[in-house]
Scaffold this active site. Structure first.
Site, PDB file in Angstrom:
ATOM      1  N   HIS A  17      -3.846  -6.257  -6.368  1.00  0.00           N
ATOM      2  CA  HIS A  17      -3.345  -4.850  -6.181  1.00  0.00           C
ATOM      3  C   HIS A  17      -2.614  -4.576  -4.786  1.00  0.00           C
ATOM      4  O   HIS A  17      -3.778  -4.796  -3.834  1.00  0.00           O
ATOM      5  CB  HIS A  17      -4.868  -4.078  -6.310  1.00  0.00           C
ATOM      6  CG  HIS A  17      -4.677  -2.543  -6.340  1.00  0.00           C
ATOM      7  ND1 HIS A  17      -5.157  -1.583  -7.177  1.00  0.00           N
ATOM      8  CD2 HIS A  17      -3.794  -1.698  -5.529  1.00  0.00           C
ATOM      9  CE1 HIS A  17      -4.652  -0.388  -6.882  1.00  0.00           C
ATOM     10  NE2 HIS A  17      -3.964  -0.510  -5.723  1.00  0.00           N
ATOM     11  N   HIS A  19       0.435  -2.541  -2.507  1.00  0.00           N
ATOM     12  CA  HIS A  19       1.447  -1.869  -2.091  1.00  0.00           C
ATOM     13  C   HIS A  19       2.392  -2.432  -1.212  1.00  0.00           C
ATOM     14  O   HIS A  19       1.866  -2.598   0.066  1.00  0.00           O
ATOM     15  CB  HIS A  19       0.887  -0.425  -1.667  1.00  0.00           C
ATOM     16  CG  HIS A  19      -0.040   0.377  -2.571  1.00  0.00           C
ATOM     17  ND1 HIS A  19       0.381   1.131  -3.842  1.00  0.00           N
ATOM     18  CD2 HIS A  19      -1.242   0.098  -2.964  1.00  0.00           C
ATOM     19  CE1 HIS A  19      -0.615   1.865  -4.274  1.00  0.00           C
ATOM     20  NE2 HIS A  19      -1.538   1.031  -3.952  1.00  0.00           N
ATOM     21  N   ARG A  21       5.794  -0.862  -0.731  1.00  0.00           N
ATOM     22  CA  ARG A  21       6.633   0.059  -0.372  1.00  0.00           C
ATOM     23  C   ARG A  21       8.038  -0.290  -0.351  1.00  0.00           C
ATOM     24  O   ARG A  21       8.246  -1.515  -1.387  1.00  0.00           O
ATOM     25  CB  ARG A  21       6.522   0.555   1.191  1.00  0.00           C
ATOM     26  CG  ARG A  21       5.199   0.833   1.533  1.00  0.00           C
ATOM     27  CD  ARG A  21       4.671   1.991   0.808  1.00  0.00           C
ATOM     28  NE  ARG A  21       3.227   2.371   1.103  1.00  0.00           N
ATOM     29  CZ  ARG A  21       2.398   2.947   0.546  1.00  0.00           C
ATOM     30  NH1 ARG A  21       2.167   3.199  -0.770  1.00  0.00           N
ATOM     31  NH2 ARG A  21       1.057   3.309   1.036  1.00  0.00           N
ATOM     32  N   ASN A  45       3.863   2.878  -7.327  1.00  0.00           N
ATOM     33  CA  ASN A  45       3.995   4.308  -6.753  1.00  0.00           C
ATOM     34  C   ASN A  45       4.937   4.378  -5.678  1.00  0.00           C
ATOM     35  O   ASN A  45       4.787   4.948  -4.556  1.00  0.00           O
ATOM     36  CB  ASN A  45       2.645   4.796  -6.370  1.00  0.00           C
ATOM     37  CG  ASN A  45       2.053   4.280  -5.168  1.00  0.00           C
ATOM     38  OD1 ASN A  45       2.366   3.131  -4.857  1.00  0.00           O
ATOM     39  ND2 ASN A  45       1.155   4.863  -4.522  1.00  0.00           N
ATOM     40  N   LYS A 101       0.427   1.147 -14.770  1.00  0.00           N
ATOM     41  CA  LYS A 101      -0.712   1.889 -13.924  1.00  0.00           C
ATOM     42  C   LYS A 101      -0.830   3.325 -14.285  1.00  0.00           C
ATOM     43  O   LYS A 101       0.152   4.112 -14.255  1.00  0.00           O
ATOM     44  CB  LYS A 101      -0.013   1.642 -12.385  1.00  0.00           C
ATOM     45  CG  LYS A 101      -1.145   2.227 -11.452  1.00  0.00           C
ATOM     46  CD  LYS A 101      -2.153   1.519 -11.004  1.00  0.00           C
ATOM     47  CE  LYS A 101      -3.165   2.341 -10.195  1.00  0.00           C
ATOM     48  NZ  LYS A 101      -3.096   2.137  -8.681  1.00  0.00           N
ATOM     49  N   HIS A 138      -6.329   4.055 -11.457  1.00  0.00           N
ATOM     50  CA  HIS A 138      -6.994   4.695 -10.364  1.00  0.00           C
ATOM     51  C   HIS A 138      -7.840   5.824 -10.999  1.00  0.00           C
ATOM     52  O   HIS A 138      -7.491   6.742 -11.503  1.00  0.00           O
ATOM     53  CB  HIS A 138      -5.734   5.298  -9.612  1.00  0.00           C
ATOM     54  CG  HIS A 138      -6.311   6.144  -8.391  1.00  0.00           C
ATOM     55  ND1 HIS A 138      -5.844   5.551  -7.029  1.00  0.00           N
ATOM     56  CD2 HIS A 138      -6.928   7.052  -8.080  1.00  0.00           C
ATOM     57  CE1 HIS A 138      -6.682   6.370  -6.176  1.00  0.00           C
ATOM     58  NE2 HIS A 138      -7.339   7.191  -6.721  1.00  0.00           N
ATOM     59  N   HIS A 173      -9.874  -0.693  -7.474  1.00  0.00           N
ATOM     60  CA  HIS A 173     -10.596  -0.411  -6.160  1.00  0.00           C
ATOM     61  C   HIS A 173     -12.049   0.399  -6.407  1.00  0.00           C
ATOM     62  O   HIS A 173     -12.133   1.388  -6.040  1.00  0.00           O
ATOM     63  CB  HIS A 173      -9.859   0.191  -5.262  1.00  0.00           C
ATOM     64  CG  HIS A 173      -8.798   1.287  -5.659  1.00  0.00           C
ATOM     65  ND1 HIS A 173      -9.222   2.246  -6.534  1.00  0.00           N
ATOM     66  CD2 HIS A 173      -7.466   1.546  -5.599  1.00  0.00           C
ATOM     67  CE1 HIS A 173      -8.217   2.746  -6.934  1.00  0.00           C
ATOM     68  NE2 HIS A 173      -7.060   2.395  -6.442  1.00  0.00           N
ATOM     69  N   ASP A 246      -5.445  -3.587  -2.467  1.00  0.00           N
ATOM     70  CA  ASP A 246      -5.017  -2.054  -2.230  1.00  0.00           C
ATOM     71  C   ASP A 246      -4.478  -1.981  -0.719  1.00  0.00           C
ATOM     72  O   ASP A 246      -4.501  -0.682  -0.280  1.00  0.00           O
ATOM     73  CB  ASP A 246      -6.019  -1.033  -2.774  1.00  0.00           C
ATOM     74  CG  ASP A 246      -5.383   0.350  -2.647  1.00  0.00           C
ATOM     75  OD1 ASP A 246      -4.233   0.524  -2.945  1.00  0.00           O
ATOM     76  OD2 ASP A 246      -6.159   1.328  -2.700  1.00  0.00           O
ATOM     77  N   HIS A 250       1.139   2.745   5.829  1.00  0.00           N
ATOM     78  CA  HIS A 250       1.944   4.321   6.091  1.00  0.00           C
ATOM     79  C   HIS A 250       2.155   4.228   7.455  1.00  0.00           C
ATOM     80  O   HIS A 250       1.426   3.580   8.449  1.00  0.00           O
ATOM     81  CB  HIS A 250       0.754   5.357   6.019  1.00  0.00           C
ATOM     82  CG  HIS A 250       0.577   5.498   4.453  1.00  0.00           C
ATOM     83  ND1 HIS A 250       1.401   6.464   3.686  1.00  0.00           N
ATOM     84  CD2 HIS A 250      -0.526   5.122   3.693  1.00  0.00           C
ATOM     85  CE1 HIS A 250       0.735   6.354   2.494  1.00  0.00           C
ATOM     86  NE2 HIS A 250      -0.361   5.734   2.415  1.00  0.00           N
ATOM     87  N   ALA A 262      -3.383   8.798   2.796  1.00  0.00           N
ATOM     88  CA  ALA A 262      -4.447   7.863   2.218  1.00  0.00           C
ATOM     89  C   ALA A 262      -3.924   6.484   2.260  1.00  0.00           C
ATOM     90  O   ALA A 262      -2.894   6.407   1.613  1.00  0.00           O
ATOM     91  CB  ALA A 262      -5.082   8.392   0.942  1.00  0.00           C
TER      92      ALA A 262
END
Ligand code: DOR
Ligand code: ZN
Length: 338
Positions: A17, A19, A21, A45, A101, A138, A173, A246, A250, A262
């Site tokens: 899992h 991210h 970007r 996402n 997802k 999620h 998660h 996860d 950011h 988040a």
């Protein structure tokens, strides 16, 4: 407590899992995962979302270019959307998607276009079940009290299980004792990922002293009792629980604002932290099963052949990666790659 020697080698781990970007951020963060992990399930996402085969192909290429020469392979997922058609799922399957997802509408970062109820995606779920594509969820009910959101999502999860008994589902998660127990007691088609932050920290690390926005994520970290259940699950050797970081970067400006984002950028520290945790509380075999075996097995993937060697060596987590503050910035890690 099982003391590890000062050098350990284990099968290279997977992060189920992640991210990454896009653009410049991806170029900065992707190598931080490729350094430790052989494969990772890439979350969809982005803006725009990864929800068709053209976007999936382009995104995979971007990741491959940013990690060239590292041996890293992205495993691709797509974002489910209301009224998604079987033919769209088939096309995604043909280009190599391994998971879809489900983001409940409004549940987290870039989930405004999410799903209100699984009823809206029945056609897609049925296609996924037939094609052997996993459902990654999620699991939060966005309108519940923040600490109850995961627990309150479980009835929806059970409905999905009831309607699609052959569909493999990963509750992503897990963050509360009720969800951990639901996975333990659920059918063999149900598994869960565990992050390093839900394994190690509680609400105290977010709001118990000075507010620490770098420990803010969704689902939010919870109570010592919840953390204990997560730790027991990770240490139990139960193949339904495996590692998914996860890691979700950011920029600092998006974290330090009145509606802070988040997401915890844990990739640079995650694996060394896991090694320390399993040394203190488990064993090398349990570590290897959790990071390098159970995820691959649940996804029906071959185990990685390559090996990673770590040495016991103190090292500080950098304060920043460009504009992104990582998990445990400035604190000491006990292990490094040899
Ligand atoms: O904390 C989170 N950050 N949780 C998620 O589910 C999404 C992620 C993100 O994309 O930033
Ligand atoms: Zn995520």
């Amino acid at each position: 407590m099982s003391f590890f020697p000062n050098k350990i080698s284990i099968r290279k781990p997977d992060d189920m899992h992640l991210h990454l970007r896009q653009g410049d951020t991806l170029k900065i963060v992707a190598p931080e995962s490729a350094k430790w992990f052989s494969r990772a399930l890439i979350m969809p996402n982005t803006i725009p979302p990864i929800n068709n085969s053209e976007r999936l192909i382009a995104y995979r290429k971007e990741i491959e270019e940013a990690t060239l020469g590292s041996g890293f392979s992205p495993l691709m997922s797509f974002k489910l959307y209301p009224n998604m058609k079987e033919e769209d799922v088939i096309k995604l399957s043909e280009v190599g998607a391994v998971a879809g997802k489900l983001y409940p509408e409004g549940s987290t970062t870039n989930a405004e276009d999410g799903v209100k109820s699984y009823e809206q995606i029945k056609e897609a779920l049925s296609a996924m079940s037939k094609l052997g594509i996993l459902l990654a969820i999620h699991g939060e009910k966005p309108d519940s009290f923040v600490l109850d959101r995961e627990k309150d999502y479980l009835p929806e999860l059970f409905k999905i299980i009831e309607h699609f008994p052959d569909l493999k589902i990963v509750l992503e998660h897990v963050s509360c004792v009720e969800a951990v127990n639901a996975v333990i007691n659920g059918p063999a088609t149900l598994a869960a990922t565990i992050t390093v932050h839900h394994l190690l920290i509680t609400l105290d690390d977010l709001i118990g002293g000075g507010l620490n926005p770098h420990n803010f994520c969704k689902p939010v970290v919870k109570t010592p009792k919840d953390r204990e259940a997560i730790q027991s699950a990770a240490l139990s050797g139960n193949r339904k629980f495996f590692f998914g970081s996860d890691s979700a970067p950011h920029p600092e400006t998006s974290k330090l604002t009145k509606s802070g984002s988040a997401g915890i950028f844990s990739a640079p520290a995650a694996f060394p932290l896991l090694v320390s945790f399993f040394e203190k509380n488990g064993s090398k075999d349990l570590l290897e099963d959790f990071t390098s075996r159970f995820g691959a097995e649940f996804y029906n993937l071959p185990l990685n052949k390559s090996i990673i060697t770590l040495e016991r060596k103190e090292r500080k987590v950098p304060e920043k990666f460009s504009t992104i503050v990582p998990f445990m910035a400035g604190s000491s890690l006990e292990w490094d790659i040899l």
